[in-house]
Design an enzyme around this catalytic site. Sequence first.
Site, PDB file in Angstrom:
ATOM      1  N   HIS A   1       0.038  68.912  68.432  1.00  0.00           N
ATOM      2  CA  HIS A   1      -0.371  69.941  67.652  1.00  0.00           C
ATOM      3  C   HIS A   1       0.891  70.170  66.560  1.00  0.00           C
ATOM      4  O   HIS A   1       0.607  71.072  65.691  1.00  0.00           O
ATOM      5  CB  HIS A   1      -0.961  71.130  67.931  1.00  0.00           C
ATOM      6  CG  HIS A   1      -2.236  70.878  68.948  1.00  0.00           C
ATOM      7  ND1 HIS A   1      -3.395  69.831  68.513  1.00  0.00           N
ATOM      8  CD2 HIS A   1      -2.312  71.481  70.138  1.00  0.00           C
ATOM      9  CE1 HIS A   1      -4.151  70.012  69.583  1.00  0.00           C
ATOM     10  NE2 HIS A   1      -3.764  70.688  70.540  1.00  0.00           N
TER      11      HIS A   1
HETATM   12 ZN   LIG Z   1      -5.382  69.937  74.599  1.00  0.00          ZN
END
Ligand SMILES: [Zn+2]
Length: 305
Positions: free
Chosen positions: A120
């Site tokens: 992320h």
């Molecule tokens: Zn995850």
Amino acid sequence: MSLAVVWHPSYEVDIGPHVFPTAKYRLIRDQLLAEHTLTAADFVAPEPASHDDVLLVHTREYVEKILAGRLSVAEQLLLEVPFSTDLREAMWRCAGGSIRTAQLALQHGIAVHLGGGFHHAFADHGEGFCLINDVAIAIRALRRDGALERALVLDCDVHHGNGTASIFVADPTVFTMSIHQDHNYPAWKPPSDLDLALRDRTGDAEYQALLERHVPQIVRQHAPDLVFYLAGADPYAEDQLGGLRLTIEGLRRRDQFVMDALRTEGVPAAVVLAGGYARRPDDTVEIHCNTVRAAKVGSLRDLRA
Ligand SMILES: [Zn+2]
């Protein structure tokens, strides 16, 4: 060395009471040693990534902010883990660990990182427990060093690999694939080269069928020199941050299938753990241990061949 496994004790960062169990890395190592799947000699301690390595992916402005400890309150909220010097050092070490894992995979055909998969993290910011993107850094560092040209990121974490997709969006040498729960974090999912967005409560059979349909085909089409496999434990039915319904056995078969498929296609595999937040922490450890056990069986098969 039967199976090269990269790990470092600094991955266990004290982040207070938190859903992210940073102890899992040590617990997986302890379990694999106790059951004699691995010996102490199988473990490789990585060096931290250099700042130059990190700058192959992340903007100078973001890296300087991290190094100076000047992340804003908003940036820390987006990160969703408390920022500290220990966290920074762990993540630099972890990026070095994924670089080392990729190098070992190219040498031996497969290597496992008991860490990594911080998918992320974007070029200019971190989010969702991910400060910097270890897999992206490793791919760029190996390419800089002339060790690879083309790579494939096979992201089987339950959450979409938004940072990785964004980093490689304009890079035709890196194919990004994400199989994830559609109605889950992150809300904005910049397109991967292939996104397999799953309905809530998708189970073992449908998940496995999708992998069987797509993985060998992508590997043949893209012809990568290396595959990074993010073997997330969070598609598990009992995960606190996931809404799929895979079983521990289904996840074991997933790992076995992916690693068998890559070996059949003759592509080296660098395996990283990514997420895992099961209600019972033992389940997360067991799912990740199964990933390493499957990798070990594969590496022994190669030795006998
Ligand atoms: Zn995850």
